[in-house]
Design a protein around this motif. Structure first.
Motif, short mmCIF file in Angstrom:
data_model
loop_
_atom_site.label_atom_id
_atom_site.label_comp_id
_atom_site.label_asym_id
_atom_site.label_seq_id
_atom_site.Cartn_x
_atom_site.Cartn_y
_atom_site.Cartn_z
N THR A 202 65.47 70.50 71.97
CA THR A 202 66.89 70.82 71.94
C THR A 202 67.46 70.47 70.57
N LYS A 203 68.35 71.32 70.10
CA LYS A 203 69.07 71.06 68.84
C LYS A 203 70.54 71.38 69.06
N TYR A 204 71.40 70.61 68.40
CA TYR A 204 72.83 70.82 68.56
C TYR A 204 73.51 70.73 67.20
N ASN A 205 74.34 71.72 66.91
CA ASN A 205 75.08 71.75 65.65
C ASN A 205 76.39 70.97 65.81
N LEU A 206 76.39 69.75 65.28
CA LEU A 206 77.63 68.97 65.32
C LEU A 206 78.70 69.63 64.46
N SER A 207 78.28 70.25 63.38
CA SER A 207 79.16 71.00 62.49
C SER A 207 78.29 72.00 61.75
N LYS A 208 78.88 72.75 60.84
CA LYS A 208 78.07 73.71 60.09
C LYS A 208 77.10 73.02 59.15
N ASP A 209 77.30 71.72 58.90
CA ASP A 209 76.45 70.99 57.96
C ASP A 209 75.55 69.94 58.61
N ILE A 210 75.72 69.68 59.89
CA ILE A 210 74.94 68.61 60.54
C ILE A 210 74.37 69.14 61.85
N ARG A 211 73.05 69.02 61.99
CA ARG A 211 72.37 69.41 63.22
C ARG A 211 71.46 68.28 63.67
N ILE A 212 71.53 67.93 64.94
CA ILE A 212 70.68 66.88 65.50
C ILE A 212 69.81 67.48 66.58
N GLY A 213 68.68 66.82 66.85
CA GLY A 213 67.77 67.36 67.85
C GLY A 213 66.96 66.28 68.54
N GLY A 214 66.35 66.68 69.65
CA GLY A 214 65.47 65.79 70.39
C GLY A 214 64.37 66.60 71.05
N SER A 215 63.25 65.94 71.35
CA SER A 215 62.09 66.64 71.91
C SER A 215 61.37 65.77 72.92
N TYR A 216 60.76 66.45 73.88
CA TYR A 216 59.77 65.82 74.74
C TYR A 216 58.57 66.77 74.81
N TYR A 217 57.41 66.27 74.39
CA TYR A 217 56.18 67.05 74.46
C TYR A 217 55.20 66.32 75.38
N LEU A 218 54.39 67.09 76.10
CA LEU A 218 53.39 66.52 77.00
C LEU A 218 52.07 67.25 76.80
N LEU A 219 51.02 66.49 76.47
CA LEU A 219 49.68 67.03 76.33
C LEU A 219 48.84 66.54 77.50
N THR A 220 48.35 67.45 78.32
CA THR A 220 47.50 67.08 79.47
C THR A 220 46.10 67.62 79.24
N ASP A 221 45.11 66.90 79.76
CA ASP A 221 43.72 67.30 79.58
C ASP A 221 42.94 66.91 80.83
N ASP A 222 42.48 67.91 81.57
CA ASP A 222 41.65 67.61 82.74
C ASP A 222 40.27 68.26 82.61
N ARG A 223 39.82 68.39 81.36
CA ARG A 223 38.46 68.88 81.15
C ARG A 223 37.47 67.79 81.56
N ALA A 224 36.20 68.16 81.62
CA ALA A 224 35.19 67.29 82.23
C ALA A 224 35.14 65.91 81.62
N ALA A 225 35.31 65.81 80.30
CA ALA A 225 35.16 64.51 79.63
C ALA A 225 36.46 63.72 79.57
N SER A 226 37.54 64.24 80.15
CA SER A 226 38.84 63.62 79.93
C SER A 226 39.43 62.93 81.14
N ASP A 227 39.01 63.30 82.33
CA ASP A 227 39.44 62.60 83.55
C ASP A 227 40.97 62.55 83.65
N ASN A 228 41.63 63.69 83.42
CA ASN A 228 43.08 63.80 83.58
C ASN A 228 43.87 62.83 82.71
N THR A 229 43.93 63.10 81.42
CA THR A 229 44.73 62.27 80.52
C THR A 229 46.10 62.93 80.31
#
Length: 440
Positions: A202-229
């Protein structure tokens, strides 16, 4: 006779029906062609290199021989645009190094076909995706193999990937929700053992000169060697303009499971900042970055985890230390995956005339942590070294540029010496290039 008339009429109707969208379709063609010659005393083949100071490093050696080679890259983009709300984007790439292979002699890999005779099977699919808007809503969807870069300078990932991305712009907000599938285990049932990546930006324009943002990312792995990380990533970022200075700042924290590693907890982070200011005939650039490394050799990890070899920080404008923006295939930076690293960068981009431009850059790199602590094999310093580089370019035509580049890296004692008194006596790496770049 009536049957024949009806058949002809039906055929005519079908032809007219299929001809309408074909006539309405707007075809766009774009692309680029780049060819350059490189003279260098370091480098590596894809994924190979030397292990120095506990990290994989492109081949550094004493009495390193100078080598020269030519590479070329063509990218071809075709966009089938039905209307302003619907288009299909396709993007293809053809790479080769002059003299590599010919006549399909190496058909198990890409990036070939520059040897005498050519005739190589060498057409890479970079992107194939549908880009469409939902009428009367702020929603845009991109579905298919598409380019995507994180909101943190590309340090986590900057790559082409298969998935679906929804973006909505309204009331100063730009919100994105996406899912990408990175890998499946070979030989498993489709969708059975996978590595997936989910994003919420998400990003939000506080004004025409200032923009702030935040993120949430999730990496999942249930391949044979990973045991659901499950690897979680939370980040914040901001872009601010205080005329004539533009400033960027960002930070990310990783926690949960170390990717693809069973029974290993992760606690890692990165922080960085960039700044630009118009000065004289050009722009002054500043950047700083800290990416955490491994503090100890137990099962848990404190090293930031980029996504494989798809990590970049182009704001640094390095040619040897970090992945450079002109890389094709035979480039390998000293820090290819950005982890266990901190550094500061300064540069100046000058527009000498409307056709002639030049830039100079300097970077100072360090290791956040050193391997083999308390032993004779521990590097004598965390100082990786200093890079100095420059580029001069001339716009021969509006869409064709000729450039000359050069870079020199002064190796620090992170690479050169150990606490036990070993001196690797490695040659400082350097490279020079002459490049022609055409875009259309």
């Amino acid at each position: 006779m009536k049957k024949k008339i009806f058949a002809v009429a039906a055929a005519g109707a079908m032809t007219a029906a299929t001809a309408v969208p074909a006539l309405a379709l707007e075809n766009e063609f774009h692309g680029m062609f780049r060819v350059f010659g490189t003279i260098s005393n370091y480098g590596s083949t894809n994924a190979s290199g030397s292990t120095i100071a506990g990290v994989l490093t492109p081949d550094l050696s004493s009495d390193a021989p100078t080598r020269g080679y030519m590479e070329q890259r063509a990218r071809l983009m075709y966009i089938a645009k039905a209307n302003d709300d619907l288009k299909l984007v396709t993007h293809f790439e053809i790479d080769s190094r002059w003299g590599d292979n010919a006549y399909n002699s190496n058909n198990t890999t890409r990036n070939n076909g520059g040897a005498i005779g050519a005739d190589q099977t060498n057409l890479e699919t970079k992107n194939v995706y549908l880009d469409f808007n939902i009428p009367s809503t702020p929603l845009n969807f991109k579905v298919g193999i598409q380019p995507w870069v994180d909101s943190y300078g590309g340090i986590l990932v900057n790559a082409d990937m298969a998935g679906a991305l929804a973006t909505a712009k309204y009331a100063g907000f730009t919100n994105s929700l996406g899912w990408f599938r990175f890998n499946e285990d070979a030989g498993s049932l489709p969708g059975k053992a996978t590595r997936d990546f989910m994003i919420l930006d998400t990003k939000y324009n506080l004004s025409k000169d200032i923009r702030i943002g935040g993120s949430y990312y999730l990496l999942t792995d249930d391949r044979a060697a990973s045991d659901n990380t499950y690897t979680h990533m939370i980040g914040v970022n901001a872009d601010m303009k205080f005329d004539p200075v533009t400033v960027g700042a960002f930070g990310m924290y990783q926690f949960g499971d170390t990717p693809s590693t069973v029974n290993s907890d992760l606690s890692a982070f990165l922080v960085g900042t960039t700044a630009k200011a118009k000065v004289g005939i050009g722009t002054v650039k500043l950047a700083a970055l800290y990416v955490s490394g491994e503090q100890n050799a137990n099962t848990d990890s404190s090293a930031f985890q980029p996504i494989n070899s798809e990590s970049s920080f182009y704001a640094a404008d390095m040619q040897i230390m970090l992945r450079n923006k002109w890389n094709v295939n035979n480039d390998r930076s000293l820090v290819q995956n950005i982890s266990n690293f901190y550094g500061a960068f300064v540069g100046y981009d000058a527009n000498i005339t409307d056709k002639l431009f030049a830039n100079v850059n300097a970077g100072f790199g360090f290791a956040a942590q050193t391997a083999g602590k308390g032993t004779a094999a521990e590097p004598d310093s965390s100082y990786r070294g200093t890079e100095l580089n420059a580029e001069v370019g001339y716009k021969l035509f509006d869409n064709m540029t000729v450039m000359a580049q050069g870079a020199y890296f002064i190796l620090g004692d992170f690479y050169q010496k150990t606490k036990g008194g070993v001196d690797n006596n490695l040659d400082d790496p350097y490279q020079a290039r002459l490049m022609v770049n055409y875009a259309f």
